[in-house]
Design an enzyme around this catalytic site. Sequence first.
Site, short mmCIF file in Angstrom:
data_model
loop_
_atom_site.label_atom_id
_atom_site.label_comp_id
_atom_site.label_asym_id
_atom_site.label_seq_id
_atom_site.Cartn_x
_atom_site.Cartn_y
_atom_site.Cartn_z
N ASP A 39 0.82 -1.21 0.00
CA ASP A 39 0.00 0.00 0.00
C ASP A 39 0.86 1.26 0.00
OD1 ASP A 39 -2.55 -0.77 -0.33
OD2 ASP A 39 -3.13 -0.70 1.78
N ASP B 146 -10.57 -6.62 10.84
CA ASP B 146 -10.43 -8.05 11.10
C ASP B 146 -11.60 -8.57 11.96
OD1 ASP B 146 -9.46 -6.40 13.08
OD2 ASP B 146 -7.69 -7.57 13.52
O1 LIG Z 1 -3.64 1.17 4.71
C1 LIG Z 1 -3.11 0.19 5.22
C2 LIG Z 1 -2.81 0.11 6.60
C3 LIG Z 1 -2.20 -1.03 7.09
N1 LIG Z 1 -1.88 -2.06 6.28
C4 LIG Z 1 -1.20 -3.26 6.83
O2 LIG Z 1 -1.93 -3.77 7.90
C5 LIG Z 1 -1.07 -4.47 8.77
C6 LIG Z 1 -1.37 -4.11 10.21
O3 LIG Z 1 -1.02 -2.79 10.49
P1 LIG Z 1 -0.25 -2.34 11.80
O4 LIG Z 1 0.02 -0.89 11.68
O5 LIG Z 1 0.87 -3.25 12.08
O6 LIG Z 1 -1.39 -2.48 12.86
P2 LIG Z 1 -1.51 -3.41 14.15
O7 LIG Z 1 -2.26 -2.63 15.14
O8 LIG Z 1 -0.22 -3.97 14.58
O9 LIG Z 1 -2.41 -4.54 13.54
C7 LIG Z 1 -3.33 -5.32 14.24
O10 LIG Z 1 -4.63 -4.75 14.18
C8 LIG Z 1 -5.12 -4.54 12.84
C9 LIG Z 1 -6.50 -3.92 12.94
O11 LIG Z 1 -7.27 -4.59 13.83
C10 LIG Z 1 -5.13 -5.86 12.08
O12 LIG Z 1 -5.49 -5.62 10.76
C11 LIG Z 1 -3.76 -6.46 12.11
O13 LIG Z 1 -3.73 -7.69 11.43
C12 LIG Z 1 -3.34 -6.67 13.55
O14 LIG Z 1 -2.04 -7.21 13.59
C13 LIG Z 1 0.36 -4.12 8.38
O15 LIG Z 1 0.94 -5.23 7.75
C14 LIG Z 1 0.17 -2.98 7.41
O16 LIG Z 1 1.14 -2.95 6.44
C15 LIG Z 1 -2.17 -2.00 4.93
O17 LIG Z 1 -1.87 -2.93 4.18
N2 LIG Z 1 -2.79 -0.89 4.43
#
Ligand SMILES: O=c1ccn([C@@H]2O[C@H](COP(=O)(O)OP(=O)(O)O[C@H]3O[C@H](CO)[C@@H](O)[C@H](O)[C@H]3O)[C@@H](O)[C@H]2O)c(=O)[nH]1
Length: 736
Positions: free
Chosen positions: A145, A448
Amino acid sequence: MGNSGYLPLSGTKPARGYFLFRSYAVSVFIAICFIFWYRLAYFPLLEVETPPTQRWVWVGMFLSELWFTLYFFITVVVKWNPVFRYTFKDRLSARYDDEALPGVDIFVCTADPRIEPPTMVISTVLSVMAYDYPPQKLSIYLSDDGGSDLTFYALLEASRFAQLWLPFCRKLKVEPTSPHAYFQTHPQPVDDSALANQWFTIKKSYEDMKSGIETITKLGKVPADIRKEHKGFDEWDFVSSRHDHPSILHVLVDGTDPNSIDIEGKALPTLVYLSREKRPQFHHHFKAGALNALIRVSSRISNAPFILNVDCDMYSNNSEAIRDALCFFLDEENGHDIAYVQYPQTFSNLTRNEIYGSLRVVMEFELPGFDGNGGPCYIGTGCVHRREALCGTKYSKELAVEWKAMKHDRESASSIAEDCKALASCAYEENTLWGKEMGAKYGSLVEDILTGISIQARGWRSVYLNPEKTAFLGMVPTTLLDTLVQHKRWAEGLLQIFLSKHCTFLYGRQNMPLKLQLSYCIYMLWAPNSFATLYFVFVPSFCLLKGIPLFPKISCFWSIPFLYVIFVHRVHSLVEFVWCGGTIRGWLNEQRMWLFKRTTSYVFAIIDNILMLCRCLKSAFVITGKVADHDVNQRYEQEIMDFGASSPMFTILATLALFNLFSLIALGTKKIAVCDVGMEVFDIFGFQITLCCLLVFVNLPIYQAAFFRKDGGKIPASVTLMSSTFALLASALAIY
Ligand SMILES: O=c1ccn([C@@H]2O[C@H](COP(=O)(O)OP(=O)(O)O[C@H]3O[C@H](CO)[C@@H](O)[C@H](O)[C@H]3O)[C@@H](O)[C@H]2O)c(=O)[nH]1
Ligand SMILES: [Mn+2]
């Protein structure tokens, strides 16, 4: 055993200690009943001399305790009947040879090369390429992204390195299969010189690749000579920014091409780079949008019936995890209605005492509890989905698949790549059900959880698998602010679901068991916990200064239920924490984070929800930081809390901490004056004094960071000044 000779592919272990848990829960409930009895019987009702404030604070106590009781009840419902599963992979292998195994597509999501370094992303990609699974059945898709040629360059390098890495993993039975993690934890083998040499060569080429990528990442752009190496880079001529570019899609390894082989001549899994189209006038729906583009593109290229998705920081730590998950789906008798197999979210960068908390108890006890109540929620990463269920199909018995009879015809991926770009375009989703009834759901910060609910609401079941050997390892944030911001996003999204038509009680009414509908409340109601917590952190100390008692005298009978609940409830929490591998200090840190989150993240989550309801605010996904500078990392390793930035969250934390400290000091000086009645003061105000002391104890790192530290992680002077002023004002208000 059901029909002729059928042996299940998985089983469940009985929960240990659940009798103890149930006795604990019941006894605490009884004590809570006494507490309410006391609250009602001793309500400072109509005695003329009671000031009205006292009546109101009493009502506040009553309501807060009512809230905590409700939340406690939900927790008990969640943990009442946990299910712990295991699998029989040998039976799976006996029944399905390589030819008969179904295809699996793996999605890795990344969003920003500055926050999620390309070297980390490709380590994750390489780790999932090396699964112990027939490579011709595996396809890996990286969604970028960030639309970054840096990430593309890194993936291109990874596709070359894979030719060395995969055979090496096979030969040495490498675990974990993430090169970064492997070389960090495994020294050169000593007993076999041939192996040692090979280890050395591979490590060298890994280091070379890594430093090459790091150099270019630092540079911020791919140099012209490298750009000439692959036609894919030409696509970036049309990229004006990460928010404005056409779909970019490249098949870096085409599994259908007989020339896609590693150095030993074995097939490689398909590897695809995808950066979906982004245009300023189209909402991109964050990760959910990325997932849906991946679902469509992969359906054209490999169309595997199962999809594993991981965040870019979550590398595979157990190369058998796919087989484990398939043990549920492919079970002939019990597999037909399973939509997804969720693995826990575990972390590679936790320090011993988990200074910013971890999801330990959630992963070890709460999700097994969900499983017992009808199926775990989907937590966004480390989850294997049945494509059909994810795409929006309702469950019905007729859907049962005879996996062995599945055909695996595939077109050459490279030849259809151009066609696939349209599937990842912004306009594709217009006037379709994508994001509503199909694919990952839009409109939530926790896509999710919402997606999981909608799958369960369509009649599917899910299972939770927490194998002894951790399946995936990701990253926790390494600063306090990152942690609080992450929890704010979660709490905000979860509350938003609760307040919407997707609340489990409405949406899941038909197909989700009541106990599962209720279980979701443990997370959906994270944010409202902040009211009761703020009340308990502020009001009892305030009343202590004002001389208003809020709890029974220590010497009277009614103090027993209070003491019982406080003591037993905390001891249970400690035992539970240590039981699942935590340390005692880790538990203390967890308690502190519990307090911090409830007085900051959750408060802001509520405020944002109110603003969103009034349509004054659009929700935004703040990507969690995955890299930090040297100093920050060092403090993290040493488990020193990192404040550093000035944030309103820290002002709240410091104000509450200082206010409690001032209350204690004021009380101390007062007590000297009334020395002889000291004992009596303690009798009347014992609970409030203890609460105040505990809060001061929990907040010790804050005082230290505000007044005694000199490093970059201290609380900024402006925050300290502002909080001291607020806290002093509040104390003055209480005393005069
Ligand atoms: O516009 C976006 C924003 C995020 N991501 C991806 O989403 C994932 C999760 O993002 P992160 O910033 O690491 O958020 P976390 O809070 O750590 O993520 C947790 O919480 C999210 C929302 O509940 C879930 O989607 C994730 O799987 C879960 O690990 C990463 O691989 C990002 O690269 C995208 O692909 N596009
Ligand atoms: Mn993350």
